[in-house]
Design an enzyme around this catalytic site. Structure first.
Site, mmCIF file in Angstrom:
data_model
loop_
_atom_site.group_PDB
_atom_site.id
_atom_site.type_symbol
_atom_site.label_atom_id
_atom_site.label_comp_id
_atom_site.label_asym_id
_atom_site.label_seq_id
_atom_site.Cartn_x
_atom_site.Cartn_y
_atom_site.Cartn_z
ATOM 1 N N LYS B 78 0.851 -1.189 0.000
ATOM 2 C CA LYS B 78 0.000 0.000 0.000
ATOM 3 C C LYS B 78 0.889 1.242 0.000
ATOM 4 O O LYS B 78 1.912 1.274 0.695
ATOM 5 C CB LYS B 78 -0.914 -0.008 1.228
ATOM 6 C CG LYS B 78 -1.959 1.106 1.243
ATOM 7 C CD LYS B 78 -2.867 1.008 2.488
ATOM 8 C CE LYS B 78 -3.999 2.024 2.427
ATOM 9 N NZ LYS B 78 -4.900 1.954 3.597
ATOM 10 N N SER B 158 -10.025 2.129 2.507
ATOM 11 C CA SER B 158 -9.071 2.851 1.703
ATOM 12 C C SER B 158 -8.049 1.979 0.985
ATOM 13 O O SER B 158 -7.462 2.433 0.000
ATOM 14 C CB SER B 158 -8.320 3.850 2.587
ATOM 15 O OG SER B 158 -7.469 3.175 3.492
ATOM 16 N N SER B 182 -10.516 -0.018 6.723
ATOM 17 C CA SER B 182 -9.825 0.085 5.434
ATOM 18 C C SER B 182 -9.153 -1.196 4.955
ATOM 19 O O SER B 182 -8.683 -1.249 3.820
ATOM 20 C CB SER B 182 -8.773 1.191 5.493
ATOM 21 O OG SER B 182 -9.392 2.449 5.422
#
Lengths: 449, 494
Positions: B78, B158, B182
């Site tokens: 990420k 997210s 998320s």
């Protein structure tokens, strides 16, 4: 813990007498090798931005880790101020934007400081003393430094200081004159230096004062105060208070009122001027720093620091008075610096202490002054001084010299024992070696992540 | 050769160790798939050279019979994790060219254990979002589509890039972060497994901060076992993070297949939200039956303060964010838009650098911390947080071992479908997940069914503090009972 009854020092106005009320916030740089929340060095005078860790520069994802040494220093200071030590305290974020504040917030302690209420006994020139209440002491980060003189249109930022540990020591509004304020800072500085928790070097900015000043008619409630920010010498503290008090008195006697605001002292012009008004005051949006757990320690942690405390100035002074029969004034002069007191004790051992005090105050200090030397740079050792061939009686008689102009006293009557004069160079060398050794030791003290 | 990208992480690991496959081939296969799947926009940066170098080093180690627990395993990271020398943007314009000179603790532990970095994965800007639509580097398009409908869907957020990449076989596993859901919500939307560990289990050092008291890193993978393998490498105490837990990291993989007999599973009545569609209820009921069949005891419980969680979360998280994001000021790194003075420079830089949702949250956070509002909002929200924690504590005191809930209130939705008018519509996505962050507990999302459009739905298991092993054991039971793995049709490589 209000100020005890003492001579009310009043300022004369055109219409009334006025009493000045002063409270101080002293920012004292903690003596430590590493910064409060990073392992970067705290050494003074490095190239700009040479002592900056990723944490100090607030790079994305960086986290603060408390430096235990700084906590110990704060607790030690609290003990030296006879203050309440809070076994649990909290670090908060004080949010504001400024180029020398990389995180966009300062990590400080707001609601729960590490040290609570304490007391400082302040000694005045005339030998009297009074007590000043300490409101609190908390730990916080120093900011960096903006440099405005490096470029015609841009400012530069030096982050070497960013994140260095400060102790903010807040007094109660117990001071009543510029003289008292100066004496308070002097005493606080002495205590810090005895404890070894701050070197008190005001020239380097390692001890700075925010001075809160208000005036009132005697017996009235407290007036509106103004805060004079960042005054960096004891002399300026006195001057700033005097001009600010006078300014406030003039306004009030003209029928005006004081606006609560932050002001700056301009030493060159001998005035204070407005920095920001109450309306312009920042809303710092304090909240507990979620990157740090509450700071907690146990009684054993405190006890250990307590056991290691040196003899503090008040205790030493009392001992000098009691054991050596010195006057409180002489004792006060001799204990002002820990090194001086130690020097004196060595000179006094085996001689009449009162004579030795007399020698120190009336001759030795003058000589050092003339040579522009600190006690550590003394051309003669305490041992050599003790072996001065003059008798205790002669040392005693030096007191008479006090009446004579200083100039005439210097360099007179000095009759060192054999080798005394030659000792000059050696002493200098020894001093340098000593300093070097100490620096090495400091560097080895482990910094924390 | 069989499709190397469809292996599970555990299978790949075993075949690498047995020298049936090479790290090079495994990495190359993934790089090729990534190239084909660029339309998904899951990766915001591909790092093939890094990957090939790391794979070669892994092959050398494997050849000598050495190597760590993840030797040769290709992963996606990420873009919130700082990667040394590799651009890290948090998918924000304000960090568009930021190249850190340090490696986050979590990723450095993955590389220590032999993993291979394929690239950086898309996410909502500063992890603020539930659909990956706030990314300054573009939406992620979910590999999933509704039955008979080509409309692009969100992968959740997210960590939308992470979920999409794992689901579409563009890596064997990925890192994510979870502040309010998320990891768990995008895992549920894409039919994969994601776990948010206990707060303090993984170091936050080197992860771009959103809300420090809630943020926690965790893994995505296609099986429960694979997430267990990854978490073992990611977790552990870090002296650089004061909030990381000084607790030994167990071999989580050993919990896979462990009996759940006699475990008490709480079913919180407050999670049965009014108007919740039957398609959400259905897998929840099934999950209960599956666990019961495996010998667990099902107990109805109450978490009475649940209904306040979302409101409190949307005070605390923005409050911390408003302060955490103050460092992006244009002074030292990242975007700088010149201004006529310093304040103007701040304003221009931050207005241009932050997207709309980030600006909204900074403003909310600044407001709730302001003098005069602090007590009414921030302090009150913290009190709610304490009550939510107590709710869970009471459940554990009753002897409950884990709690079963739906992961999300719906399946994936279309890009642009939600939150364009009322942001709260989007915030409601986190309704089942935020309580877990507020209480600092571990939570895992496991695929358990499909909605009426054929899209994946997940179940969430909430564990006691550091009860990750329980979650892996229980999650594995659900995974086994739910049937074959959910795989999206590869419409993008046709």
């Amino acid at each position: 813990m209000n100020a005890p009854v003492r001579n009310p020092k009043l300022l004369k106005g055109d219409k009334h007498d006025w009493q000045v009320v002063i409270g101080m916030e002293i920012h004292a740089q903690v003596t430590s090798n590493a910064k409060l929340f990073s392992g970067a060095s705290t050494e003074f005078g490095g190239e700009p931005n040479s002592h900056v860790s990723l944490v100090d520069a607030a790079m994305p994802g960086m986290l603060p880790v408390i430096n235990k040494k700084c906590v110990e220093q704060a607790v030690k200071t609290g003990l030296g101020l006879k203050a309440k030590i809070n076994k649990k305290s909290v670090f908060d974020r004080k949010n504001y934007f400024y180029p020398d504040l990389p995180q966009g917030y300062q990590i400080s302690q707001f609601k729960h400081p590490v040290v609570g209420e304490g007391i400082v006994t302040v000694d005045m020139q005339d030998g009297s003393s009074f007590e000043v209440g300490i409101e609190r002491l908390h730990l916080e980060q120093d900011a960096g430094k903006s440099l405005h003189d490096q470029h015609p249109s841009m400012s530069y930022v030096d982050l070497n200081r960013s994140g260095v540990a400060l102790m903010e020591i807040v007094s109660k509004p117990d001071l009543r004159s510029a003289e008292e304020a100066k004496a308070y800072v002097t005493k606080l500085r002495t205590i810090l230096r005895y404890l070894g928790t701050c070197d008190g070097d005001m020239e380097k900015g390692n001890l700075r004062a925010d001075v809160n000043v208000s005036v009132r008619k005697p017996g009235d409630p407290l007036g509106t105060r103004c805060e004079i920010k960042n005054v960096n010498s004891i002399r300026f503290i006195g001057q700033a208070i005097e001009v600010e008090a006078r300014r406030q008195i003039d306004i009030l006697e003209d029928g005006g009122k004081i606006d609560q605001e932050t002001r700056l002292f301009d030493a060159a012009k001998g005035e204070t001027r407005s920095m920001r008004s109450k309306e312009e005051a920042h809303d710092y949006r304090y909240f507990p720093d979620p990157d740090l757990l509450p700071l907690e320690f146990d009684d054993a942690f405190i006890a250990k620091l307590k056991a290691d405390l040196p003899e503090l100035p008040d205790e030493k002074k009392a001992r000098f008075v009691k054991d050596f029969g010195l006057s409180p004034y002489d004792a006060g002069v001799l204990i002002a610096e820990r090194e001086t007191a130690a020097f004196f004790e060595e000179v006094a051992s085996g001689r009449d202490p009162k004579a030795a005090a007399n020698f120190m105050i009336n001759e030795f200090f003058g000589r050092l002054n003339k040579e522009d030397k600190t006690i550590e740079q003394s051309p003669i050792s305490a041992e050599q001084a003790r072996h001065d061939r003059r008798s205790d009686r002669r040392w005693h008689d030096l007191r008479q010299d006090r009446q004579r102009p200083l100039r005439n006293r210097l360099g007179r009557g000095w009759r060192p024992a054999r080798g005394g004069r030659e000792a000059w160079h050696e002493a200098g060398d020894r001093h340098r070696r000593h300093r070097k050794g100490r620096r090495r030791y400091h560097r080895e003290e482990p910094g924390q992540g | 050769m069989a499709d190397l990208t469809s292996l599970t992480l555990a299978e790949a690991r075993d075949q690498l160790r047995a020298k049936k496959i090479s790290a090079k081939d495994l990495t190359d296969a993934h790089l090729k798939e990534m190239e084909k799947a660029r339309v998904l926009n899951a990766y915001v940066l591909e790092t093939p050279e890094h990957a090939q170098k790391m794979a070669a080093a892994s092959d050398a180690k494997l050849g000598r019979g050495e190597g760590g627990p993840l030797e040769g395993i290709p992963l996606g990271i990420k873009d919130l994790f700082a990667t040394n020398g590799v651009r890290t943007t948090a998918c924000s314009k304000i960090l568009e060219n930021f190249v850190p000179q340090y490696e986050s603790t979590v990723t450095s532990q993955l590389w220590r254990d032999g993993a291979v970095m394929l690239g950086k994965l898309n996410n909502d800007e500063f992890a603020m979002g539930s659909s990956n639509e706030t990314s300054a580097l573009g939406n992620v398009i979910s590999p999933w589509r509704r039955k008979g409908d080509d409309k692009p869907l969100v992968p959740g957020g997210s960590s939308g890039g992470s979920a999409a990449a794992v689901s579409a076989n563009l890596c064997l596993g990925a890192t994510g972060t979870d502040t309010g859901g998320s990891i768990r919500q995008p895992a549920a939307f894409t039919g994969i497994v994601g776990i948010k560990p206990t707060y303090g289990r993984c170091s936050r050092w080197g992860i771009v901060a959103f809300a420090s008291s809630l943020d926690q890193a965790g893994p995505f993978a296609r099986t429960v076992q694979d997430t267990a393998i990854l978490l073992r490498s990611m977790a552990g105490q870090d002296p650089k993070d004061s909030t990381s837990a000084d607790k030994a990291v167990p071999d989580y993989e050993k919990a896979i297949g462990r009996s759940v007999k006699g475990m008490k599973i709480g079913i919180p009545k407050e999670y049965r939200v009014e108007g919740m569609p039957a398609e959400i209820d259905e897998p929840w009921d099934k999950g209960r039956e599956w666990l019961k069949a495996a010998g667990a005891e099902i107990v109805d419980i109450s978490l009475p303060h649940t209904k306040y969680a979302l409101s409190a979360y949307y005070i605390i998280a923005p409050a911390e964010a408003s302060s955490n994001l103050a460092r992006y000021d244009g002074v030292r790194y990242g975007l700088r838009v010149p201004g006529k003075d310093i304040v103007d420079m701040y304003q221009q830089t931050r207005a241009a650098g932050f997207g709309k949702e980030v600006r909204r949250r900074i403003m909310i956070g600044t407001y709730v911390l302001s003098a005069g509002y602090y007590d009414a909002y921030y302090l009150r929200a913290q009190k709610v947080r304490t009550l939510i924690k107590k709710d869970f504590d009471n459940a554990w005191k009753q002897g409950i071992d884990a709690i079963l809930t739906p992961a999300t209130p719906s399946g994936a939705f279309g890009i642009g479908e939600k939150g364009s008018g009322d942001p709260v519509e989007m915030y409601l996505n986190d309704i089942f997940t935020v309580t877990v962050n507020m209480a600092g507990l571990p939570g895992i999302s496991v695929p358990a069914g499909r909605d009426r459009n054929g899209l994946p739905l997940g179940l969430q298991l909430i564990g006691k503090p550091f009860g990750e092993e329980d979650l892996f054991a229980l999650g594995h039971v659900i995974e086994q009972a739910a049937g074959p793995r959910m795989t999206p049709e590869k419409w993008w490589s046709k």
